[in-house]
Design an enzyme around this catalytic site. Sequence first.
Site, PDB file in Angstrom:
ATOM      1  N   ASN A 167       0.816  -1.228   0.000  1.00 20.18           N
ATOM      2  CA  ASN A 167       0.000   0.000   0.000  1.00 20.18           C
ATOM      3  C   ASN A 167       0.844   1.271   0.000  1.00 20.18           C
ATOM      4  OD1 ASN A 167       0.737  -0.769   2.624  1.00 20.18           O
ATOM      5  ND2 ASN A 167      -0.958   0.335   3.546  1.00 20.18           N
ATOM      6  N   GLU A 265       4.221  -3.732  12.559  1.00 16.70           N
ATOM      7  CA  GLU A 265       3.261  -2.664  12.274  1.00 16.70           C
ATOM      8  C   GLU A 265       2.136  -3.317  11.492  1.00 16.70           C
ATOM      9  OE1 GLU A 265       1.109  -0.408  11.004  1.00 16.70           O
ATOM     10  OE2 GLU A 265       2.506   0.741   9.756  1.00 16.70           O
ATOM     11  N   CYS A 299      -2.905   1.454   6.710  1.00 19.41           N
ATOM     12  CA  CYS A 299      -3.036   0.799   8.014  1.00 19.41           C
ATOM     13  C   CYS A 299      -3.710   1.732   8.998  1.00 19.41           C
ATOM     14  CB  CYS A 299      -1.671   0.359   8.521  1.00 19.41           C
ATOM     15  SG  CYS A 299      -0.444   1.661   8.499  1.00 19.41           S
ATOM     16  N   GLU A 476       8.196   3.028  14.802  1.00 18.51           N
ATOM     17  CA  GLU A 476       8.998   3.518  13.691  1.00 18.51           C
ATOM     18  C   GLU A 476       8.917   5.038  13.706  1.00 18.51           C
ATOM     19  OE1 GLU A 476       7.258   0.537  10.548  1.00 18.51           O
ATOM     20  OE2 GLU A 476       9.315   1.102  10.051  1.00 18.51           O
TER      21      GLU A 476
HETATM   22  P1  NAI Z   1       0.752  -9.760   3.998  1.00 17.37           P
HETATM   23  O1  NAI Z   1       0.878  -9.332   5.406  1.00 17.37           O
HETATM   24  O2  NAI Z   1       0.732 -11.235   3.756  1.00 17.37           O
HETATM   25  O3  NAI Z   1       1.934  -9.139   3.118  1.00 17.37           O
HETATM   26  C1  NAI Z   1       2.799  -8.113   3.578  1.00 17.37           C
HETATM   27  C2  NAI Z   1       4.230  -8.471   3.229  1.00 17.37           C
HETATM   28  O4  NAI Z   1       4.592  -9.679   3.903  1.00 17.37           O
HETATM   29  C3  NAI Z   1       4.486  -8.741   1.743  1.00 17.37           C
HETATM   30  O5  NAI Z   1       5.765  -8.267   1.405  1.00 17.37           O
HETATM   31  C4  NAI Z   1       4.475 -10.258   1.682  1.00 17.37           C
HETATM   32  O6  NAI Z   1       5.187 -10.764   0.590  1.00 17.37           O
HETATM   33  C5  NAI Z   1       5.156 -10.601   2.977  1.00 17.37           C
HETATM   34  N1  NAI Z   1       4.915 -11.952   3.470  1.00 17.37           N
HETATM   35  C6  NAI Z   1       3.842 -12.745   3.249  1.00 17.37           C
HETATM   36  N2  NAI Z   1       3.995 -13.911   3.888  1.00 17.37           N
HETATM   37  C7  NAI Z   1       5.181 -13.889   4.534  1.00 17.37           C
HETATM   38  C8  NAI Z   1       5.902 -14.790   5.361  1.00 17.37           C
HETATM   39  N3  NAI Z   1       5.404 -15.990   5.674  1.00 17.37           N
HETATM   40  N4  NAI Z   1       7.084 -14.400   5.862  1.00 17.37           N
HETATM   41  C9  NAI Z   1       7.586 -13.193   5.581  1.00 17.37           C
HETATM   42  N5  NAI Z   1       6.973 -12.294   4.786  1.00 17.37           N
HETATM   43  C10 NAI Z   1       5.779 -12.632   4.265  1.00 17.37           C
HETATM   44  O7  NAI Z   1      -0.539  -9.065   3.437  1.00 17.37           O
HETATM   45  P2  NAI Z   1      -1.287  -9.281   2.025  1.00 17.37           P
HETATM   46  O8  NAI Z   1      -1.541 -10.715   1.791  1.00 17.37           O
HETATM   47  O9  NAI Z   1      -0.601  -8.500   0.988  1.00 17.37           O
HETATM   48  O10 NAI Z   1      -2.665  -8.558   2.365  1.00 17.37           O
HETATM   49  C11 NAI Z   1      -3.616  -9.192   3.196  1.00 17.37           C
HETATM   50  C12 NAI Z   1      -4.338  -8.157   4.020  1.00 17.37           C
HETATM   51  O11 NAI Z   1      -3.451  -7.577   4.958  1.00 17.37           O
HETATM   52  C13 NAI Z   1      -4.884  -6.993   3.247  1.00 17.37           C
HETATM   53  O12 NAI Z   1      -6.108  -7.279   2.701  1.00 17.37           O
HETATM   54  C14 NAI Z   1      -4.939  -5.926   4.291  1.00 17.37           C
HETATM   55  O13 NAI Z   1      -6.140  -6.029   5.007  1.00 17.37           O
HETATM   56  C15 NAI Z   1      -3.793  -6.238   5.209  1.00 17.37           C
HETATM   57  N6  NAI Z   1      -2.612  -5.385   4.986  1.00 17.37           N
HETATM   58  C16 NAI Z   1      -2.301  -4.456   5.922  1.00 17.37           C
HETATM   59  C17 NAI Z   1      -1.226  -3.618   5.727  1.00 17.37           C
HETATM   60  C18 NAI Z   1      -0.862  -2.582   6.725  1.00 17.37           C
HETATM   61  O14 NAI Z   1      -0.188  -1.631   6.402  1.00 17.37           O
HETATM   62  N7  NAI Z   1      -1.260  -2.736   7.963  1.00 17.37           N
HETATM   63  C19 NAI Z   1      -0.420  -3.672   4.514  1.00 17.37           C
HETATM   64  C20 NAI Z   1      -0.794  -4.727   3.607  1.00 17.37           C
HETATM   65  C21 NAI Z   1      -1.874  -5.537   3.856  1.00 17.37           C
END
Ligand code: NAI
Length: 495
Positions: A167, A265, A299, A476
Amino acid sequence: MTTSDLLGEVKRTGTLPGLPDGLYLDGSFQAARAGRRMESFDPGTGEAFAEFARGDAADVEAAVASAAHAFKSVWRDTAPAARGRILARAAQMILAEGERLAIAECLDSGKRLSEAEGDVRGAARAFEYYAGACDKLEGRSFPLGPDYLGYSLAEPVGVAAHIIPWNYPLSTAARGLAPALAAGCTVVAKPAEQTPFTALMLADILTRAGLPAGVCNVVTGTGAEAGAPLVAHPLVDHITFTGSVATGRRVMKSAADHVTRVVLELGGKSPVIVLDDCDREQALDGVMGAIFENAGQICSAGSRLVIQRGIADGFLEELVARARRLTLGHGLRNPDMGPVNSAEHLAKIAGFLDRARARGAEILTGGRTATDPQTGKGWFFEPTIVADRPAADELVQEEIFGPVLTVQLADDADHALELANGTPFGLVAGLYTRDHGTAHRLARRLDAGQVYINEYFAGGIEVPFGGTKLSGFGREKGLEGLLGYCRTKSVAARL
Ligand code: NAI
Ligand code: MG
């Protein structure tokens, strides 16, 4: 090439020429060891626009080895002032190359070009801020009496892994990398597979700004193939993770194996409290920006409007009118709101609204998927406002991460506080009132890492940022963010 030339070409061809297509390892772009690649999509069209390297555990191994070597051989012993000069140069170069960065971010994430330009300025500012802090990391001395000398050193922790979401790809990379590098840590970053490019471009800028090879590495690829081996690596000393609660939990469990430090975060379901004595215009602007900026994929989005009953009807009427006026479109055209990041994410948002309809929720406006009105393509969701929901409703309790605002009605300030605190998250809280006594009394009681009074998203790189409860822990930004990349060594000597 002038501004309009490049933008015109990108609009014509649908891609940006010269995008990096390798991993960034040991100071240069390289193909993934297994030779695999994957596509990145432009959410504004729903079509792939470029390929990038699909790294895996072997690439992570090489990147961590490079970072560990650079830590011991050069970066931890580089004079802090010299580190600062490199980061300051990088800040200037981020601005100078801002147009390419912003266009890449817009294509890759879907966000509006003007928001991407704001993210570029924010990224430069993060490097500027931490550039100035490199040579101000002071230790302390301890009063042990005349026969001893006691003092502390703020040492860099070592290799810092950064897991970056889609994002805010450039902003999140910058706010993590700048303090890590300032402290003397070396870095391996893993951008989200949906948005790989700006982290790669940033690593290249850092090298051209003078960062030695190996100090900043970027492994692109999926979370399972590249992220998981990175956070499980025994030579990683610190993990900064931004993303979902589910993945954050997994990362923390994995980090426990090597007792690696983590900053998490995670998500939020942040309230915007609007009390009846607020400045109405200020509150309307604030609520709109809090939920519709970046199509709600923030977020810290203000995804719940907790409003005092006395002013609710008129306020909601005006809010709905404003939401209906928002234009949708491809980010490069700078509409009011761009697409959401992926087809999967769009389906997830739509699922929340389908279930809400089935429960009989009153959807005041929006609630459906959409497309770019000019092309009929892309992954869009209408700006959506849902009328008063009970506290236990999933629209109140769960992060949707889209342009969906849920209303909650409050009787008075104390009731608003109770509703505001009534979720498992605690990232931020917004508050609109003209009564400063009430504002600061509520600020103390709000269960959130940060409170915004009379301007949602107020603050900057100077202000520590992080969560409580399921929103995570660690901070952060600010000097506190810098100290997160340091460990205190105490030295006590008998004289
Ligand atoms: P995610 O948390 O799986 O992905 C975020 C990062 O973590 C990406 O770089 C991904 O490649 C990495 N990642 C995924 N699995 C991992 C693992 N096992 N070990 C280490 N790194 C890993 O989130 P995703 O699937 O992109 O989105 C799912 C939901 O999460 C979204 O629909 C949203 O609701 C939420 N989200 C919240 C964010 C925030 O800023 N709080 C940012 C992105 C998503
Ligand atoms: Mg993309």
